[in-house]
Design a protein around this motif. Structure first.
Motif, PDB file in Angstrom:
ATOM      1  N   LEU A   1       0.897  -1.293   0.011  1.00  0.00           N
ATOM      2  CA  LEU A   1      -0.385  -0.161   0.087  1.00  0.00           C
ATOM      3  C   LEU A   1       0.978   0.930   0.385  1.00  0.00           C
ATOM      4  O   LEU A   1       1.818   1.411   0.526  1.00  0.00           O
ATOM      5  CB  LEU A   1      -0.739   0.248   1.198  1.00  0.00           C
ATOM      6  CG  LEU A   1      -1.975  -0.993   1.712  1.00  0.00           C
ATOM      7  CD1 LEU A   1      -2.297  -1.425   3.117  1.00  0.00           C
ATOM      8  CD2 LEU A   1      -2.302  -0.954   0.267  1.00  0.00           C
ATOM      9  N   THR A   2       0.332   2.062  -0.664  1.00  0.00           N
ATOM     10  CA  THR A   2       1.594   3.342  -0.970  1.00  0.00           C
ATOM     11  C   THR A   2       1.045   4.813   0.165  1.00  0.00           C
ATOM     12  O   THR A   2       1.186   5.822   0.233  1.00  0.00           O
ATOM     13  CB  THR A   2       1.694   4.210  -2.378  1.00  0.00           C
ATOM     14  OG1 THR A   2       0.520   3.833  -2.976  1.00  0.00           O
ATOM     15  CG2 THR A   2       2.692   2.791  -2.848  1.00  0.00           C
ATOM     16  N   SER A   3      -1.209   4.897  -0.215  1.00  0.00           N
ATOM     17  CA  SER A   3      -1.720   5.713   0.586  1.00  0.00           C
ATOM     18  C   SER A   3      -3.004   4.899   0.827  1.00  0.00           C
ATOM     19  O   SER A   3      -3.742   4.374  -0.129  1.00  0.00           O
ATOM     20  CB  SER A   3      -1.707   6.809  -0.118  1.00  0.00           C
ATOM     21  OG  SER A   3      -2.434   6.967  -1.085  1.00  0.00           O
ATOM     22  N   VAL A   4      -3.264   5.624   1.709  1.00  0.00           N
ATOM     23  CA  VAL A   4      -5.161   5.001   2.318  1.00  0.00           C
ATOM     24  C   VAL A   4      -5.766   6.575   3.393  1.00  0.00           C
ATOM     25  O   VAL A   4      -5.170   6.661   3.819  1.00  0.00           O
ATOM     26  CB  VAL A   4      -5.283   3.876   3.780  1.00  0.00           C
ATOM     27  CG1 VAL A   4      -6.687   3.809   3.976  1.00  0.00           C
ATOM     28  CG2 VAL A   4      -4.646   2.327   2.799  1.00  0.00           C
ATOM     29  N   SER A   5      -6.789   6.779   2.340  1.00  0.00           N
ATOM     30  CA  SER A   5      -7.716   7.726   2.873  1.00  0.00           C
ATOM     31  C   SER A   5      -8.742   7.986   2.361  1.00  0.00           C
ATOM     32  O   SER A   5      -8.918   8.110   1.410  1.00  0.00           O
ATOM     33  CB  SER A   5      -7.014   9.264   1.787  1.00  0.00           C
ATOM     34  OG  SER A   5      -7.451  10.483   1.907  1.00  0.00           O
ATOM     35  N   GLY A   6      -9.685   7.997   3.645  1.00  0.00           N
ATOM     36  CA  GLY A   6     -11.213   7.495   2.992  1.00  0.00           C
ATOM     37  C   GLY A   6     -11.840   6.452   2.714  1.00  0.00           C
ATOM     38  O   GLY A   6     -11.007   5.131   2.875  1.00  0.00           O
ATOM     39  N   THR A   7     -12.209   6.175   1.132  1.00  0.00           N
ATOM     40  CA  THR A   7     -12.534   5.468   0.817  1.00  0.00           C
ATOM     41  C   THR A   7     -11.268   4.852  -0.444  1.00  0.00           C
ATOM     42  O   THR A   7     -12.168   4.459  -1.026  1.00  0.00           O
ATOM     43  CB  THR A   7     -13.699   5.818  -0.175  1.00  0.00           C
ATOM     44  OG1 THR A   7     -14.071   6.051  -0.492  1.00  0.00           O
ATOM     45  CG2 THR A   7     -14.609   5.567   1.104  1.00  0.00           C
ATOM     46  N   THR A   8     -10.351   5.534  -0.578  1.00  0.00           N
ATOM     47  CA  THR A   8      -9.310   5.712  -1.627  1.00  0.00           C
ATOM     48  C   THR A   8      -8.384   5.365  -1.285  1.00  0.00           C
ATOM     49  O   THR A   8      -7.630   5.715   0.374  1.00  0.00           O
ATOM     50  CB  THR A   8      -8.805   6.546  -1.911  1.00  0.00           C
ATOM     51  OG1 THR A   8      -9.935   7.451  -2.388  1.00  0.00           O
ATOM     52  CG2 THR A   8      -7.773   6.912  -2.813  1.00  0.00           C
ATOM     53  N   VAL A   9      -7.892   3.990  -2.020  1.00  0.00           N
ATOM     54  CA  VAL A   9      -6.345   3.345  -1.577  1.00  0.00           C
ATOM     55  C   VAL A   9      -5.716   3.452  -2.860  1.00  0.00           C
ATOM     56  O   VAL A   9      -6.326   3.059  -4.116  1.00  0.00           O
ATOM     57  CB  VAL A   9      -6.765   1.915  -1.719  1.00  0.00           C
ATOM     58  CG1 VAL A   9      -5.721   1.041  -1.312  1.00  0.00           C
ATOM     59  CG2 VAL A   9      -7.694   1.645  -0.731  1.00  0.00           C
ATOM     60  N   ALA A  10      -4.417   3.808  -2.314  1.00  0.00           N
ATOM     61  CA  ALA A  10      -3.207   3.392  -3.634  1.00  0.00           C
ATOM     62  C   ALA A  10      -2.476   2.353  -2.966  1.00  0.00           C
ATOM     63  O   ALA A  10      -1.979   2.294  -2.021  1.00  0.00           O
ATOM     64  CB  ALA A  10      -2.429   5.213  -3.208  1.00  0.00           C
ATOM     65  N   TRP A  11      -2.234   1.275  -4.361  1.00  0.00           N
ATOM     66  CA  TRP A  11      -0.597   0.441  -4.165  1.00  0.00           C
ATOM     67  C   TRP A  11      -0.253  -0.135  -5.140  1.00  0.00           C
ATOM     68  O   TRP A  11      -0.754   0.678  -6.424  1.00  0.00           O
ATOM     69  CB  TRP A  11      -1.651  -0.413  -3.547  1.00  0.00           C
ATOM     70  CG  TRP A  11      -3.124  -0.923  -4.348  1.00  0.00           C
ATOM     71  CD1 TRP A  11      -4.592  -0.933  -4.508  1.00  0.00           C
ATOM     72  CD2 TRP A  11      -3.102  -2.473  -5.860  1.00  0.00           C
ATOM     73  NE1 TRP A  11      -5.117  -1.439  -5.825  1.00  0.00           N
ATOM     74  CE2 TRP A  11      -4.289  -1.735  -5.780  1.00  0.00           C
ATOM     75  CE3 TRP A  11      -2.146  -3.111  -5.657  1.00  0.00           C
ATOM     76  CZ2 TRP A  11      -4.698  -3.085  -6.914  1.00  0.00           C
ATOM     77  CZ3 TRP A  11      -2.416  -4.482  -6.840  1.00  0.00           C
ATOM     78  CH2 TRP A  11      -3.540  -3.760  -7.152  1.00  0.00           C
ATOM     79  N   THR A  12       0.526  -0.978  -5.111  1.00  0.00           N
ATOM     80  CA  THR A  12       1.700  -1.043  -6.093  1.00  0.00           C
ATOM     81  C   THR A  12       1.947  -2.859  -5.999  1.00  0.00           C
ATOM     82  O   THR A  12       2.070  -3.021  -5.030  1.00  0.00           O
ATOM     83  CB  THR A  12       2.878  -0.612  -6.295  1.00  0.00           C
ATOM     84  OG1 THR A  12       3.350  -0.433  -7.634  1.00  0.00           O
ATOM     85  CG2 THR A  12       3.485  -0.703  -5.682  1.00  0.00           C
ATOM     86  N   THR A  13       1.772  -3.327  -6.933  1.00  0.00           N
ATOM     87  CA  THR A  13       2.777  -4.739  -7.026  1.00  0.00           C
ATOM     88  C   THR A  13       3.547  -5.110  -8.417  1.00  0.00           C
ATOM     89  O   THR A  13       3.063  -4.834  -9.014  1.00  0.00           O
ATOM     90  CB  THR A  13       1.084  -5.469  -7.324  1.00  0.00           C
ATOM     91  OG1 THR A  13       1.667  -7.229  -7.268  1.00  0.00           O
ATOM     92  CG2 THR A  13       0.319  -5.142  -8.564  1.00  0.00           C
ATOM     93  N   ASN A  14       4.354  -5.803  -8.161  1.00  0.00           N
ATOM     94  CA  ASN A  14       5.157  -6.683  -8.392  1.00  0.00           C
ATOM     95  C   ASN A  14       5.179  -7.453  -9.035  1.00  0.00           C
ATOM     96  O   ASN A  14       5.823  -8.508  -8.070  1.00  0.00           O
ATOM     97  CB  ASN A  14       6.864  -5.855  -8.236  1.00  0.00           C
ATOM     98  CG  ASN A  14       6.786  -4.151  -7.880  1.00  0.00           C
ATOM     99  OD1 ASN A  14       7.484  -3.489  -8.690  1.00  0.00           O
ATOM    100  ND2 ASN A  14       6.898  -4.168  -6.870  1.00  0.00           N
ATOM    101  N   TRP A  15       5.484  -8.354 -10.159  1.00  0.00           N
ATOM    102  CA  TRP A  15       5.369  -9.752 -10.210  1.00  0.00           C
ATOM    103  C   TRP A  15       5.789  -9.913 -11.821  1.00  0.00           C
ATOM    104  O   TRP A  15       6.670  -9.265 -11.941  1.00  0.00           O
ATOM    105  CB  TRP A  15       3.442 -10.242 -10.653  1.00  0.00           C
ATOM    106  CG  TRP A  15       3.076  -9.438 -12.005  1.00  0.00           C
ATOM    107  CD1 TRP A  15       2.206  -8.516 -11.504  1.00  0.00           C
ATOM    108  CD2 TRP A  15       3.173 -10.538 -13.272  1.00  0.00           C
ATOM    109  NE1 TRP A  15       1.516  -7.968 -12.987  1.00  0.00           N
ATOM    110  CE2 TRP A  15       2.064  -9.154 -13.867  1.00  0.00           C
ATOM    111  CE3 TRP A  15       2.923 -11.111 -13.639  1.00  0.00           C
ATOM    112  CZ2 TRP A  15       1.817  -9.401 -14.890  1.00  0.00           C
ATOM    113  CZ3 TRP A  15       3.350 -11.504 -14.531  1.00  0.00           C
ATOM    114  CH2 TRP A  15       2.244 -10.314 -15.642  1.00  0.00           C
TER     115      TRP A  15
END
Length: 233
Positions: free
Chosen positions: A51-65
């Protein structure tokens, strides 16, 4: 950035208020809650996310596969909605969402980026129907009961206008439950703002999905089969 603007809204009332901004664990996680259900089919690989940020109902994230070997899906790294589920489709008024994402790849990959919803005959019961809404198709293919002579899946409905975009709809079984897959007709959708309930209403109106079914799962992420990529959302 992925946002379920509000929890699922029922015909009668909203479910709950958004969460406050808070501190989150932004460290990278490998093999933890990443839905690596097909990882055993790979000869090598990994899937890590944070996860890179969580604010209210908004979630930012990244995945490396990165996965090598096998022809099946290895992982489905995703964000899951946990509020407002286990309601009958007839009682759901809206499921608003916004999703903005980007992806970098190394060479050719096989993957998709999609919403993934499941319904059941009972509240919290076993999966009966899977509804996928694809944002992108990278050399993958939807489940289909019928294939054309060139080996391509045959849609059960074409050029459907839903939620501001045009889709082809495919239907088939994954061996456990029925799968409906909406694929955009014009390539990749990297910025999406819509009400997911429109897709459920289409299926109940035209494809025999019962309004008495319960929505038990709502997720959004990337199904990775092979190759190397980084999804940022």
């Amino acid at each position: 950035m992925l946002c379920f603007l509000l929890p699922i809204v029922l015909v009668s009332a909203a479910i709950a208020s958004p969460l406050a901004t808070r501190q989150i664990d932004t460290s990278s996680h490998c093999g933890v809650l990443l839905d690596q259900w097909g990882a055993s089919g790979a000869s090598s690989g990994s899937d890590c996310a944070k996860l890179t940020s969580v604010s209210g109902t908004t979630v930012a994230w990244t995945t490396n596969w990165s996965w090598t070997g096998g022809s099946g899906v290895k992982s489905f790294t995703n964000i899951q909605l946990d509020v407002g589920l286990n309601k009958q489709l007839s009682q759901i008024k809206s499921i608003p969402t916004v999703w903005n994402w980007s992806q970098t790849t190394q060479g050719s990959i096989v993957a998709d980026v999609a919403y993934d919803l499941f319904t059941s005959a009972t509240s919290g019961g076993s999966n009966a129907n899977e509804i996928m809404i694809w944002m992108a198709n990278f050399n993958a293919g939807p489940i289909s009961a019928v294939y054309m002579s060139n080996g391509q899946p045959q849609p059960v409905a074409s050029s459907i206008n839903v939620a501001g975009h045009t889709w082809n709809l495919y239907s088939g079984s994954n061996g456990a439950n029925n799968v409906f897959s909406f694929l955009p007709t014009s390539g990749t959708i990297i910025s999406f703002s819509a009400d997911l309930n429109y897709f459920l209403k289409y299926l109940t109106a035209y494809e025999g999905l019962s309004t008495s079914q319960y929505l038990i799962t709502a997720q959004a992420g990337t199904e990775a089969t092979s190759g190397t990529a980084t999804l940022t959302t």
